[in-house]
Design a protein around this motif. Structure first.
Motif: not given
Ligand code: ADP
Ligand code: MG
Length: 249
Positions: A11, A16, A35-36, A39-42
């Motif tokens: 990002y 990530v 863990p939270n 990067g799962k959603s990413t």
């Molecule tokens: P998870 O789904 O495993 O909880 P995410 O994939 O949502 O994790 O996030 C992985 C990392 O990327 C985290 O550090 C989060 O703060 C960061 N992140 C997620 N979405 C964004 C975004 N839109 N812009 C900047 N950083 C992001």
């Protein structure tokens, strides 16, 4: 089969994860845990081309994902959705059929029938006229699962589908996921509750800014891997006393 190769998503300056390789098998339910912020959603958004990638390719049965994008159903993590959008339950489910319709076509009786059948499968026919803003968390998640059913996809990806929903909805949705699996579909479920791993998943991807482990649950769900991805404390709770099961993130 869904193959991700050399995937890097960032990002900002710090990625990530970098050069990530992972494969998801068809006819299996694969859980992605970590863990939270791991990067799962990413990973999901990167594979679906919903966010820019620095590098990486995604192949579905050897084909580029763009060519088969309507074969993929995606139920996104719920906090990300705008629930004030004025649309009722039936119309949300009906949008699941749009991918198969040609350009400029409107859904007809066949598509409506698919939507009704899908709503019936999640036991929500009585709610078809309800605005989606007026549903419980469990009802709403069942609406999105019905939409995925209506899409008749080969690959179904759900991001934390059980967060904030009632136990009956969780059971109903899990039954549908297992039915999809038995039909040979590829199912990916992002999940944070470790105590369901054995009940819910065939395969596991353990993620923490990169792949910690991936493969069958029996091979990957080990104290060492959980410790590496989460923390030593959690691993001790989970593996030293099977009665005390914790949940991560
Ligand atoms: P998870 O789904 O495993 O909880 P995410 O994939 O949502 O994790 O996030 C992985 C990392 O990327 C985290 O550090 C989060 O703060 C960061 N992140 C997620 N979405 C964004 C975004 N839109 N812009 C900047 N950083 C992001
Ligand atoms: Mg997430």
């Amino acid at each position: 089969m869904l193959e991700i190769k050399n995937l890097t998503v960032a990002y900002d300056n710090s990625p990530v994860f970098e050069a990530l390789d992972v494969t998801f098998e068809s006819g299996k339910i694969t859980g992605i845990i970590g863990p939270n912020g791991a990067g799962k959603s990413t990973l999901i958004k990167g594979l679906l081309n919903l966010i820019p990638k620095r590098s990486g390719s995604v192949l579905i049965d050897g084909q580029k994902i763009k060519k088969v994008s309507n074969k993929i159903a995606y139920v996104e993590q719920r906090k990300a959705l705008d629930l004030t959008f004025p649309i009722n339950v039936f119309d949300v489910v009906l949008t699941g059929t749009y991918g198969k319709l040609g350009l400029f076509k409107v859904p007809g009786n066949a598509e409506k029938q698919i939507a009704y059948t899908a709503l019936d499968q999640v036991n929500l026919l009585d709610y078809q006229d309800r605005q989606i803003g007026n549903l419980s968390g469990g009802q709403l998640q069942r609406v999105f699962v019905a939409r995925a059913i209506a899409q008749e996809a080969d690959i179904i990806i759900l991001d934390e589908p059980f967060v904030g929903i009632d136990i009956k909805s969780e059971r109903d949705i899990m039954a549908i996921i297992k039915y999809w699996r038995d039909e040979g579909k590829t199912i990916i479920v992002v999940h944070h509750d470790l105590n369901k791993v054995f009940d819910y998943f065939d395969n596991l991807v353990i993620l923490n800014h990169g792949i910690v482990a991936s493969g069958s649950v029996a091979q990957t769900y080990t104290p060492e891997n959980i410790q590496q991805a989460f923390s030593a404390d959690l691993s001790a709770v989970l593996f030293d006393d099977t009665k005390k099961v914790g949940s991560a993130s």
